[in-house]
Write an enzyme that holds these catalytic residues in place. Structure first.
Site, mmCIF file in Angstrom:
data_model
loop_
_atom_site.group_PDB
_atom_site.id
_atom_site.type_symbol
_atom_site.label_atom_id
_atom_site.label_comp_id
_atom_site.label_asym_id
_atom_site.label_seq_id
_atom_site.Cartn_x
_atom_site.Cartn_y
_atom_site.Cartn_z
ATOM 1 N N ILE A 15 0.841 -1.204 0.000
ATOM 2 C CA ILE A 15 0.000 0.000 0.000
ATOM 3 C C ILE A 15 0.876 1.253 0.000
ATOM 4 C CG2 ILE A 15 -1.935 1.193 1.121
ATOM 5 C CD1 ILE A 15 -2.708 -1.453 2.405
ATOM 6 N N SER A 128 -7.271 -0.435 10.398
ATOM 7 C CA SER A 128 -7.817 -1.604 9.699
ATOM 8 C C SER A 128 -9.237 -1.897 10.144
ATOM 9 C CB SER A 128 -6.930 -2.804 10.021
ATOM 10 O OG SER A 128 -7.589 -4.011 9.723
ATOM 11 N N TYR A 153 -2.897 -8.937 15.624
ATOM 12 C CA TYR A 153 -2.765 -7.886 14.593
ATOM 13 C C TYR A 153 -3.851 -6.834 14.793
ATOM 14 C CZ TYR A 153 -3.822 -5.443 10.313
ATOM 15 O OH TYR A 153 -4.116 -4.448 9.415
ATOM 16 N N LYS A 157 -3.864 -2.602 16.036
ATOM 17 C CA LYS A 157 -4.533 -1.478 15.370
ATOM 18 C C LYS A 157 -5.482 -0.767 16.336
ATOM 19 C CE LYS A 157 -2.483 -1.900 11.426
ATOM 20 N NZ LYS A 157 -1.492 -0.898 10.995
ATOM 21 N N ARG A 298 -10.250 -20.677 9.713
ATOM 22 C CA ARG A 298 -8.927 -20.179 10.119
ATOM 23 C C ARG A 298 -9.071 -19.378 11.419
ATOM 24 N NH1 ARG A 298 -5.726 -15.999 6.220
ATOM 25 N NH2 ARG A 298 -7.429 -14.620 6.882
HETATM 26 C C1 WQD Z 1 -9.886 -12.912 3.519
HETATM 27 C C2 WQD Z 1 -10.814 -14.109 3.550
HETATM 28 C C3 WQD Z 1 -9.998 -15.946 4.838
HETATM 29 C C4 WQD Z 1 -6.676 -17.106 2.283
HETATM 30 C C5 WQD Z 1 -6.887 -8.618 5.659
HETATM 31 C C6 WQD Z 1 -5.489 -8.202 5.881
HETATM 32 C C7 WQD Z 1 -5.355 -7.331 7.095
HETATM 33 C C8 WQD Z 1 -6.413 -6.279 7.105
HETATM 34 C C9 WQD Z 1 -7.790 -6.874 6.963
HETATM 35 C C10 WQD Z 1 -5.801 -4.144 6.299
HETATM 36 C C11 WQD Z 1 -10.894 -14.740 4.930
HETATM 37 C C12 WQD Z 1 -10.158 -16.330 3.372
HETATM 38 C C13 WQD Z 1 -7.768 -16.429 2.798
HETATM 39 C C14 WQD Z 1 -6.843 -18.435 1.806
HETATM 40 C C15 WQD Z 1 -9.169 -18.327 2.367
HETATM 41 N N1 WQD Z 1 -6.249 -5.363 6.049
HETATM 42 N N2 WQD Z 1 -8.991 -17.032 2.827
HETATM 43 N N3 WQD Z 1 -8.100 -18.984 1.858
HETATM 44 O O1 WQD Z 1 -7.966 -11.936 7.017
HETATM 45 O O2 WQD Z 1 -9.638 -10.340 5.974
HETATM 46 O O3 WQD Z 1 -7.289 -9.585 6.602
HETATM 47 O O4 WQD Z 1 -7.778 -7.565 5.715
HETATM 48 O O5 WQD Z 1 -5.414 -3.703 7.308
HETATM 49 O O6 WQD Z 1 -4.084 -6.719 7.003
HETATM 50 O O7 WQD Z 1 -4.726 -9.357 6.068
HETATM 51 O O8 WQD Z 1 -7.694 -11.062 4.640
HETATM 52 O O9 WQD Z 1 -7.143 -12.135 2.512
HETATM 53 O O10 WQD Z 1 -6.244 -13.158 4.670
HETATM 54 O O11 WQD Z 1 -8.652 -13.334 4.133
HETATM 55 O O12 WQD Z 1 -10.295 -18.855 2.419
HETATM 56 O O13 WQD Z 1 -5.892 -19.110 1.328
HETATM 57 O O14 WQD Z 1 -10.295 -15.106 2.685
HETATM 58 O O15 WQD Z 1 -10.423 -17.014 5.686
HETATM 59 O O16 WQD Z 1 -12.214 -15.192 5.148
HETATM 60 P P1 WQD Z 1 -8.241 -10.795 6.120
HETATM 61 P P2 WQD Z 1 -7.335 -12.457 3.947
#
Ligand code: WQD
Length: 347
Positions: A15, A128, A153, A157, A298
């Protein structure tokens, strides 16, 4: 007309790099601090290629106050700080909580100490949507009470926002915008820069690496949630829209139009999309069929979160430019470019 010099911490990150492009395109001068523990000089090289100019990066660990102060002494003309530098993986923070608290909190405290010691009046803090936790009502707006953070994490924040508020309250003349990102995805339209992670945990780079064959398959973490198709709901927002919101927030404070010393803004598209829907959107845009399996939930995941973004649109004049399809298209073109680079380096 130069609008002033901005210090971007984490400028070699995903970003941060995209925000440097937007800041310079909008008349700011920029320097970066990045210790390259997560960021990459490849990102900076891509930013310089897009802009056609060089960007200075100081390879400094913000947890070291003396080294950080030296940068402010060398650059007395800094008018604003955009503070990105932090670890940001939900999954990793569950496994390494102390590393997250030490890095994310120490670097913020040192940056605010320097803002005060060197009279830099405007600060943008990278927050976040994860501060909302499992919110009781959706979409979330800036008044939505924060639930218990679901990961270390997210806690860093939540704590970071409290530190910023206390700083602004105690220090007359300092303004802070807390920007709560939802899920930043995609890449610059040139596909010269994008998300650079060897082993990503975020959904979109996992999808593009699976589609290009870097990974054999991927797992959808849970399909038994109480959502329309059982998979988690998130608010995906193009990284260039996120970048532009930082430029808008700095202009908002520099013009003196901010309403309070410390203000929080949701940076989301306002659309909740499930994991399975995002996979379908990617398949439609890329023409690829994704190989994925359904696995267990997860740790640290919230079930659903998406934004009410009217405050950022109204007060900052923020306008979202990129659609979900454009998010998938730019992410896919970036992944294909990475593959071409790797092949060209092999030959
Ligand atoms: C999204 C969805 C997973 C990987 C992110 C950033 C964090 C913050 C918030 C800014 C979830 C699912 C993921 C995979 C899956 N952003 N998934 N298989 O956890 O929402 O957090 O946004 O500050 O910094 O990390 O994002 O992309 O990890 O997951 O099913 O192999 O995709 O379970 O539901 P998340 P993510």
């Amino acid at each position: 007309m130069i609008q002033g010099k901005i210090l971007v911490t984490g400028g070699c990150g995903y970003i941060g790099g995209h925000t440097i492009v937007d800041l310079i395109n909008n008349g700011f001068e920029v320097i970066s601090i990045d210790d390259l523990s997560r960021g990459s000089l490849l990102m900076l090289a891509g930013v310089e290629k897009i802009l056609g100019q060089s960007i200075k990066n100081y390879k400094v660990d913000l947890s070291n106050l003396e080294d950080t102060q030296a940068i402010f002494i060398e650059n007395p003309d800094i008018v604003g700080i955009v503070h990105f530098a932090a670890y940001k993986s939900v999954g990793e923070s569950v496994l390494e909580p102390l590393m997250y608290y030490r890095n994310n909190i120490n670097s913020l405290v040192n940056i605010l100490q320097c803002a005060k010691d060197y009279q830099v009046p405007h600060v943008v803090f990278s927050s976040s949507c994860s501060v909302y936790g499992n919110a009781q009502s959706l979409p979330v707006n800036e008044q939505t009470p924060l639930a218990v953070a679901e990961s270390p994490y997210a806690y860093t924040k939540q704590i970071g926002e409290v530190i910023c508020r206390d700083f602004a309250k105690q220090n007359e003349g300092y303004n802070i915008c807390l920007l709560r990102y939802f899920n930043p995805v995609g890449a610059h339209p040139t596909a010269i820069i994008g998300e650079l992670q060897e082993k990503p945990e975020n959904l979109v780079p996992v999808i593009t690496q699976t589609a290009i064959g870097k990974r054999l398959d991927m797992t959808v973490f849970g399909s038994d949630y109480d959502t329309r198709d059982g998979s988690c709901v998130r608010d995906y927002i193009h990284v260039m829209d996120i970048a532009n919101a930082h430029t808008k927030a700095l202009q908002y404070m520099i013009k003196g139009t901010n309403k309070e010393a410390c203000e929080v803004f949701n940076l989301g598209s306002g659309d909740g999309v499930t994991v399975l829907e995002l996979i379908k959107a990617f398949e439609k845009v890329s023409g690829k069929t994704l190989s994925y399996k359904i696995g267990p939930r997860r740790n640290g995941d919230v079930v659903a979160v998406y934004a009410d973004n009217t405050k950022a649109c109204k007060l900052l004049g923020w306008k979202i430019q990129y659609s979900l399809d454009q998010m998938m298209d730019t992410a896919w073109r970036w992944e294909q470019n990475l593959k071409m680079d790797e092949i060209s380096h092999l030959n």
